[in-house]
Write a protein that holds these residues in place. Structure first.
Motif, PDB file in Angstrom:
ATOM      1  N   GLY A   1     -42.938  25.227  51.894  1.00 14.47           N
ATOM      2  CA  GLY A   1     -41.620  25.278  52.530  1.00 14.47           C
ATOM      3  C   GLY A   1     -40.860  23.907  52.780  1.00 14.47           C
ATOM      4  N   LYS A   2     -41.306  22.713  53.159  1.00 16.07           N
ATOM      5  CA  LYS A   2     -40.963  21.392  53.326  1.00 16.07           C
ATOM      6  C   LYS A   2     -40.418  21.170  52.054  1.00 16.07           C
ATOM      7  N   THR A   3     -41.191  21.294  50.908  1.00 18.33           N
ATOM      8  CA  THR A   3     -40.766  20.655  49.589  1.00 18.33           C
ATOM      9  C   THR A   3     -39.552  21.494  49.129  1.00 18.33           C
ATOM     10  N   LEU A   4     -39.622  22.735  49.198  1.00 18.07           N
ATOM     11  CA  LEU A   4     -38.801  23.562  48.274  1.00 18.07           C
ATOM     12  C   LEU A   4     -37.310  23.302  49.342  1.00 18.07           C
ATOM     13  N   GLU A   5     -37.522  23.197  50.537  1.00 16.47           N
ATOM     14  CA  GLU A   5     -36.186  23.080  51.361  1.00 16.47           C
ATOM     15  C   GLU A   5     -35.416  21.844  51.297  1.00 16.47           C
ATOM     16  N   GLU A   6     -36.291  20.645  51.047  1.00 17.64           N
ATOM     17  CA  GLU A   6     -35.826  19.370  50.469  1.00 17.64           C
ATOM     18  C   GLU A   6     -35.184  19.442  49.207  1.00 17.64           C
ATOM     19  N   ALA A   7     -35.650  20.409  48.503  1.00 23.35           N
ATOM     20  CA  ALA A   7     -34.929  20.475  46.859  1.00 23.35           C
ATOM     21  C   ALA A   7     -33.795  21.451  46.882  1.00 23.35           C
TER      22      ALA A   7
END
Length: 160
Positions: free
Chosen positions: A91-97
């Motif tokens: 979730g964190k990684t994708l939202e940051e991308a």
């Protein structure tokens, strides 16, 4: 009554065969972005840090008379951390991308392989789905990959 000119049936049969090859052979991407474009999409190849990959499938976009199929990357892997931590990391990684989480969970039809729901994110016309595998299916994939069974958080990502 007039008879057909000599050779007409053969020409007609030849045209039918050519038309069939044209329909079957006209596979392209149908104007869809290809696998290289998908690979360049930020976050599309996200993989949990330290995860052991069981299998990977990358498919180029295609189109024919029946359907348009987007490029797709599918990965089955094992993470040593609990599912909740794996989900939070994605979730964190994708939202940051630049990906946005889709509301709710996506039902998954085959419960012998997957838990009943998946979590999905979108980025423009791209779709990223995270599914957790059942212990039985994870052990099956581990065996095929020559890895140990008993993965704490076996998962599959599908991006198209």
């Amino acid at each position: 009554m007039t008879l057909p000119r000599r050779g007409t049936p053969c020409r007609l049969a030849g045209l039918v065969v050519l038309a069939a090859f044209a329909v079957v052979g006209c596979q392209g991407t149908g104007g869809q972005p290809g696998l290289a474009d998908l690979r360049r999409t930020p976050g599309a190849r996200a993989s949990y840090p330290g995860a052991t990959e069981y299998r990977r499938l990358e498919v180029e976009a295609s189109a024919n008379a029946m359907a348009k199929n987007p490029a797709q990357i599918k990965v089955d892997a094992c993470a040593a951390d609990p599912r909740g931590r794996v989900l939070a990391w994605f979730g964190k990684t994708l939202e940051e991308a630049g990906w946005s989480r889709d509301p709710g969970d996506t039902p998954v039809s085959d419960r012998r392989e997957f838990r009943p729901e998946a979590t999905a994110w979108s980025r423009g016309d791209r779709h990223f789905e995270l599914r957790f595998l059942t212990a039985e299916f994870a052990d099956h994939l581990a065996g095929e990959a020559g890895r140990r069974s008993g993965c704490p958080a076996a998962y599959e990502t599908i991006v198209d």
